[in-house]
Design a protein around this motif. Structure first.
Motif, PDB file in Angstrom:
ATOM      1  N   LEU A   1      10.557  12.811  -6.056  1.00 58.19           N
ATOM      2  CA  LEU A   1      11.289  11.555  -6.071  1.00 58.19           C
ATOM      3  C   LEU A   1      11.220  10.921  -4.677  1.00 58.19           C
ATOM      4  N   PRO A   2      11.307   9.584  -4.601  1.00 56.85           N
ATOM      5  CA  PRO A   2      11.613   8.643  -5.681  1.00 56.85           C
ATOM      6  C   PRO A   2      10.382   8.275  -6.513  1.00 56.85           C
ATOM      7  N   TRP A   3      10.659   7.792  -7.729  1.00 55.16           N
ATOM      8  CA  TRP A   3       9.632   7.249  -8.607  1.00 55.16           C
ATOM      9  C   TRP A   3       9.873   5.754  -8.729  1.00 55.16           C
TER      10      TRP A   3
ATOM     11  N   ALA B   1      20.616  -6.398  -0.952  1.00 52.30           N
ATOM     12  CA  ALA B   1      20.505  -5.090  -0.316  1.00 52.30           C
ATOM     13  C   ALA B   1      21.663  -4.824   0.636  1.00 52.30           C
ATOM     14  N   SER B   2      22.219  -5.868   1.210  1.00 47.90           N
ATOM     15  CA  SER B   2      23.351  -5.687   2.127  1.00 47.90           C
ATOM     16  C   SER B   2      24.685  -5.608   1.396  1.00 47.90           C
ATOM     17  N   ALA B   3      24.746  -6.101   0.147  1.00 48.82           N
ATOM     18  CA  ALA B   3      26.024  -6.156  -0.570  1.00 48.82           C
ATOM     19  C   ALA B   3      26.188  -5.047  -1.606  1.00 48.82           C
ATOM     20  N   LEU B   4      25.151  -4.775  -2.396  1.00 53.86           N
ATOM     21  CA  LEU B   4      25.316  -3.878  -3.543  1.00 53.86           C
ATOM     22  C   LEU B   4      25.627  -2.425  -3.178  1.00 53.86           C
ATOM     23  N   PRO B   5      25.001  -1.819  -2.161  1.00 53.60           N
ATOM     24  CA  PRO B   5      25.358  -0.426  -1.840  1.00 53.60           C
ATOM     25  C   PRO B   5      26.848  -0.249  -1.565  1.00 53.60           C
ATOM     26  N   ALA B   6      27.447  -1.178  -0.830  1.00 50.09           N
ATOM     27  CA  ALA B   6      28.881  -1.079  -0.541  1.00 50.09           C
ATOM     28  C   ALA B   6      29.706  -1.335  -1.796  1.00 50.09           C
TER      29      ALA B   6
ATOM     30  N   CYS C   1      22.044   6.299  -0.594  1.00 50.53           N
ATOM     31  CA  CYS C   1      20.921   6.332  -1.539  1.00 50.53           C
ATOM     32  C   CYS C   1      20.488   4.918  -1.911  1.00 50.53           C
ATOM     33  N   LEU C   2      21.443   4.037  -2.198  1.00 48.88           N
ATOM     34  CA  LEU C   2      21.103   2.677  -2.613  1.00 48.88           C
ATOM     35  C   LEU C   2      20.521   1.860  -1.464  1.00 48.88           C
ATOM     36  N   ALA C   3      21.044   2.058  -0.255  1.00 47.33           N
ATOM     37  CA  ALA C   3      20.474   1.354   0.894  1.00 47.33           C
ATOM     38  C   ALA C   3      19.017   1.757   1.107  1.00 47.33           C
ATOM     39  N   ALA C   4      18.754   3.059   0.991  1.00 45.44           N
ATOM     40  CA  ALA C   4      17.375   3.539   1.119  1.00 45.44           C
ATOM     41  C   ALA C   4      16.511   3.057  -0.043  1.00 45.44           C
ATOM     42  N   ALA C   5      17.124   2.932  -1.223  1.00 43.26           N
ATOM     43  CA  ALA C   5      16.373   2.498  -2.403  1.00 43.26           C
ATOM     44  C   ALA C   5      15.856   1.075  -2.240  1.00 43.26           C
ATOM     45  N   PHE C   6      16.684   0.185  -1.698  1.00 43.76           N
ATOM     46  CA  PHE C   6      16.224  -1.186  -1.460  1.00 43.76           C
ATOM     47  C   PHE C   6      15.034  -1.200  -0.502  1.00 43.76           C
ATOM     48  N   ASP C   7      15.135  -0.426   0.594  1.00 40.23           N
ATOM     49  CA  ASP C   7      14.039  -0.380   1.564  1.00 40.23           C
ATOM     50  C   ASP C   7      12.781   0.206   0.939  1.00 40.23           C
ATOM     51  N   THR C   8      12.935   1.313   0.211  1.00 38.13           N
ATOM     52  CA  THR C   8      11.789   1.983  -0.390  1.00 38.13           C
ATOM     53  C   THR C   8      11.117   1.116  -1.446  1.00 38.13           C
ATOM     54  N   ALA C   9      11.924   0.438  -2.266  1.00 40.53           N
ATOM     55  CA  ALA C   9      11.366  -0.411  -3.315  1.00 40.53           C
ATOM     56  C   ALA C   9      10.538  -1.541  -2.716  1.00 40.53           C
ATOM     57  N   GLN C  10      11.019  -2.115  -1.586  1.00 41.61           N
ATOM     58  CA  GLN C  10      10.267  -3.205  -0.963  1.00 41.61           C
ATOM     59  C   GLN C  10       8.994  -2.703  -0.288  1.00 41.61           C
ATOM     60  N   GLN C  11       8.937  -1.406   0.030  1.00 43.62           N
ATOM     61  CA  GLN C  11       7.720  -0.834   0.601  1.00 43.62           C
ATOM     62  C   GLN C  11       6.720  -0.460  -0.497  1.00 43.62           C
ATOM     63  N   LEU C  12       7.208   0.286  -1.500  1.00 43.88           N
ATOM     64  CA  LEU C  12       6.316   0.765  -2.556  1.00 43.88           C
ATOM     65  C   LEU C  12       5.880  -0.354  -3.494  1.00 43.88           C
TER      66      LEU C  12
ATOM     67  N   ASN D   1      15.815   7.594  -8.198  1.00 40.27           N
ATOM     68  CA  ASN D   1      15.987   8.636  -7.202  1.00 40.27           C
ATOM     69  C   ASN D   1      17.237   9.425  -7.558  1.00 40.27           C
ATOM     70  N   ASP D   2      17.444  10.524  -6.896  1.00 35.92           N
ATOM     71  CA  ASP D   2      18.702  11.254  -7.013  1.00 35.92           C
ATOM     72  C   ASP D   2      19.469  11.021  -5.721  1.00 35.92           C
ATOM     73  N   PRO D   3      20.693  10.527  -5.773  1.00 34.37           N
ATOM     74  CA  PRO D   3      21.495  10.317  -6.993  1.00 34.37           C
ATOM     75  C   PRO D   3      21.683   8.839  -7.353  1.00 34.37           C
ATOM     76  N   CYS D   4      20.630   8.013  -7.309  1.00 34.61           N
ATOM     77  CA  CYS D   4      20.843   6.596  -7.607  1.00 34.61           C
ATOM     78  C   CYS D   4      19.640   5.986  -8.305  1.00 34.61           C
ATOM     79  N   ILE D   5      19.883   4.843  -8.942  1.00 33.90           N
ATOM     80  CA  ILE D   5      18.862   4.062  -9.630  1.00 33.90           C
ATOM     81  C   ILE D   5      19.059   2.604  -9.227  1.00 33.90           C
ATOM     82  N   LEU D   6      17.962   1.896  -8.996  1.00 38.79           N
ATOM     83  CA  LEU D   6      18.022   0.493  -8.581  1.00 38.79           C
ATOM     84  C   LEU D   6      16.968  -0.309  -9.329  1.00 38.79           C
ATOM     85  N   ARG D   7      17.341  -1.512  -9.761  1.00 41.44           N
ATOM     86  CA  ARG D   7      16.360  -2.454 -10.302  1.00 41.44           C
ATOM     87  C   ARG D   7      16.723  -3.857  -9.837  1.00 41.44           C
ATOM     88  N   TYR D   8      15.723  -4.601  -9.354  1.00 40.77           N
ATOM     89  CA  TYR D   8      15.932  -6.031  -9.109  1.00 40.77           C
ATOM     90  C   TYR D   8      14.781  -6.801  -9.748  1.00 40.77           C
TER      91      TYR D   8
END
Length: 698
Positions: free
Chosen positions: A48-50, A74-79, A118-129, A140-147
């Motif tokens: 992971l992540p996928w 990305a700045s609002a949703l994790p919080a 997890c969600l903060a990293a997910a936003f960064d990772t999604a924009q890279q991958l 990812n564990d322990p979170c899921i993100l879709r935009y």
């Protein structure tokens, strides 16, 4: 000249070889990408992540408004997600054509800080991958993100875009069936638990296995908390049914990652904390008693074969002796002591029932010795009484008539089924009493009694507004879906009707009376009986005329009940009135002429015409002549909950004009204890040219 030509030929061959090699590499790359998407690699091969990236939706550019909106989310949703009780957040940023929608979900067993990280990293990772893709999903564990640039917030049941992964080890061939049955039971039970959680839609579970290599099985299920209970169970049920046979048979673990719902099971504990649900499992296997193989192998193997033959025989003999002694002792049991069941059943059934045994003295005290003033109703096989246990719990006691031997099979069926089935839209069994000549089933008491006592009463029906009626329809659909598709058993009710739907204080429906129910094997679609039992007017035509029944027979009964709920009229009422047309015919006539509002119950008027037409449409689909044209209950649940789904137009249903007994159906809890009288049935069949495609979200 010849040299130049030869050089040109060699150059073209080299170019062709290069292009061919590039083409083959491209094909291999596409094939690998396809396999990675549709058949995920073995555990650990792709950690992971996928991610899922949708390049076909178009890209945004560096410094664009779309990128700014992604970063704003990305700045609002994790919080937002980490501060919510459900660890869930959704939102939108910007305006068209650059608006971005996002859904963020953390696993229910994590904490706020892990969720936010997890969600903060997910936003960064999604924009890279998924660089500059307008749509991206990250698991990812322990979170899921879709935009996405599409409004993914509008349809909470859209679970498209999933990853499936499984453990590449195999359960031993001898244990596959038992392991798959245990894991399947656990996964479904955990899905039920998650769906019933009103805050997080999250559940974890544990069950024992009879496989010595994998003695325990653990599971997790989750939906986004904005889903209703019905939507969550439908979503989980769909991925469990579709993915399990394809990927998880004989596997000790696996998972399905979806944004809206997901589940996982493993032969080890993979979540934090104790499991929220614990199922009883088989006892640990006995120690291996086969002597070890030594130099005297032949003698020891022969001894082992002798033991393998003689021990089962000796065990069977001991069991026979014990059973004989048990039966002898039972004959000598005093009448005031609890006896064994008055019918044969299997050990699992007995174990389920033994834990529910109640004393006759307790029930006599609860009902004031079955006083007439506590009688709720009476049928051909006995009466039902209201009672109050010593701790204050209100109950309904179904009492089989002592003077009649009728109904024993119905009692057995209902006792075994209701003891095993657990769902918020099925009536709960409190206990059972089998002492002397008394045979009593004890249920939770429903203060609003049965649906028919309110629906068909002119004054009481005024209290059934649109919200309550829709709640009843949706709840019954969920209960049937559990019986047909989601429970550990596959059950056809065979007698669904308004009098067999009980209502609690908040008008939540509970299906009752399983005396006529039938169990199906999981690969069985229908059966035939020569003994037609049930209630005319609710019976599907293939069952009433040919004895064929299936889950689609229950769908027909459900459709009749929908039309009764919308109109406030009994399906059988017209045979005793000046009108000679039954309810289905009358609804169809008004449906085709566009005057359906003339049939609506007064309490339903003022509601959106689209909502009413949709409900009637679903009812008419359920009473189609051909069983294949009727929807499944999971499809019905999707139709009821979706605001955007287009319901297919029905064709003319079969109309059955019946001559029935004029006696009012007043029994609340015991219609299964009523003898079935003969009824003459005439049917007029009509052609059916429309088929229904059963829903299977992808």
């Amino acid at each position: 000249m010849a040299t130049a030509v030869a050089t040109a030929i060699r150059h073209r061959r080299h170019l062709a070889l290069s292009l061919s090699l590039r083409y083959n590499l491209a094909v291999v790359a596409l094939l690998v990408a396809f396999l990675l998407l549709h058949a995920p690699p073995r555990a650990g091969a792709q950690p992971l992540p996928w991610q899922l990236c949708n390049a076909t939706s178009g890209n945004y550019t560096e410094g664009s408004a779309y990128q700014a909106n992604v970063r704003a989310l990305a700045s609002a949703l994790p919080a937002n997600a980490s501060s919510s009780r459900a660890l869930f957040a959704e939102g939108a940023a910007g305006t068209a054509p650059d608006v971005v929608y996002a859904v963020a979900l953390c696993r229910g067993d994590t904490n706020a800080s892990s969720c936010a990280a997890c969600l903060a990293a997910a936003f960064d990772t999604a924009q890279q991958l998924c660089a500059f893709n307008r749509r991206a999903t990250l698991f990812n564990d322990p979170c899921i993100l879709r935009y996405s640039d599409q409004d993914i917030l509008a349809n909470v049941t859209d679970n498209r875009g999933m990853f499936v992964a499984w453990n590449y080890n195999n359960v031993s061939a001898a244990k596959v069936a038992a392991y798959d049955a245990a894991s399947g039971r656990l996964v479904n039970a955990t899905a039920d638990y998650a769906a019933a959680d009103p805050v997080r839609r999250f559940g974890t579970g544990e069950v024992g296995s009879d496989d010595a290599t994998y003695p325990r099985i653990f599971s997790l299920a989750q939906c986004t908390p904005d889903m209703s209970e019905a939507d969550c169970r439908s979503c989980l049920g769909d991925i469990i049914r579709r993915m399990t046979p394809k990927y998880f048979v004989g596997k000790p673990g696996g998972r399905v990652f979806g944004v809206r719902c997901n589940f996982r099971f493993e032969a080890y504990s993979f979540f934090s904390g104790r499991p929220l649900l614990q199922l009883s499992g088989p006892s640990p296997p006995p120690a291996n008693m086969t002597p070890p193989v030594t130099s005297e192998g032949r003698t020891r193997h022969r001894t082992g074969r002798i033991l393998a033959i003689t021990l089962p025989i000796a065990g069977a003999a001991l069991a026979f002796i014990a059973l004989t002694c048990f039966c002898f002792r039972r004959k000598r049991t005093p009448a005031n002591k609890a006896s064994s069941l008055p019918f044969s059943t299997n050990p699992d059934d007995i174990q389920s029932i033994d834990s529910l045994l109640l004393d006759l003295s307790t029930l006599r005290a609860a009902t004031d010795n079955f006083a007439d003033r506590n009688k709720l109703g009476e049928g051909g096989f006995g009466a039902v009484y209201k009672g109050v246990l010593s701790e204050g719990q209100e109950i309904a006691v179904k009492r089989l008539s002592q003077s009649s031997r009728q109904g024993i099979e119905e009692l057995k069926t209902e006792l075994v089924l209701v003891a095993k089935l657990r769902h918020k839209n099925l009536v709960s069994l409190v206990g059972v009493c089998l002492e002397g000549d008394e045979k009593l089933l004890v249920y939770e008491y429903m203060p609003n009694k049965s649906l028919d006592t309110i629906l068909f009463d002119y004054e009481k029906s005024k209290d059934l507004d649109w919200g309550k009626r829709l709640k009843i329809v949706s709840g019954v659909a969920r209960g049937l879906q559990y019986l047909h598709e989601d429970s550990q058993l596959r059950v056809v009710h065979r007698d669904l009707k308004a009098s067999n739907v009980l209502l609690d204080f908040d008008h939540n429906p509970k299906i009752s009376d399983f005396g006529l129910a039938k169990l199906f094997e999981w690969d069985q679609t229908q059966d035939v009986t020569s003994h037609i039992a049930g209630t005319y007017g609710y019976m599907a035509p293939e069952y009433a005329m040919r004895g064929q029944y299936s889950v689609k027979s229950d769908a027909f009964s459900f459709g009749v009940m929908i039309l009764e709920i919308v109109t406030g009229r009994r399906n059988s009422s017209f045979s005793n009135s000046e009108q000679s047309i039954d309810l289905l015919s009358l609804v169809w006539e008004h449906w085709t002429t566009g005057t359906i509002e003339e049939l609506l119950d007064p309490a339903m008027r003022g509601r959106s015409a689209d909502d009413l037409l949709k409900l009637i449409n679903i009812g008419l689909l359920c009473v189609q002549d051909n069983p294949a044209d009727r929807p499944t209950m999971s499809a019905v649940s999707v139709m009821l909950s979706s605001e955007t789904f287009s319901v297919q137009a029905p064709s003319r249903p079969t109309f059955c004009i019946q001559e029935t007994d004029s006696a009012a159906d007043t029994d609340l809890y015991s219609s299964a204890f009523r003898s079935t009288g003969d009824s003459k049935t005439r049917s007029v069949a009509s052609p059916n040219e429309v088929s229904l495609t059963e829903l299977e979200p992808r």
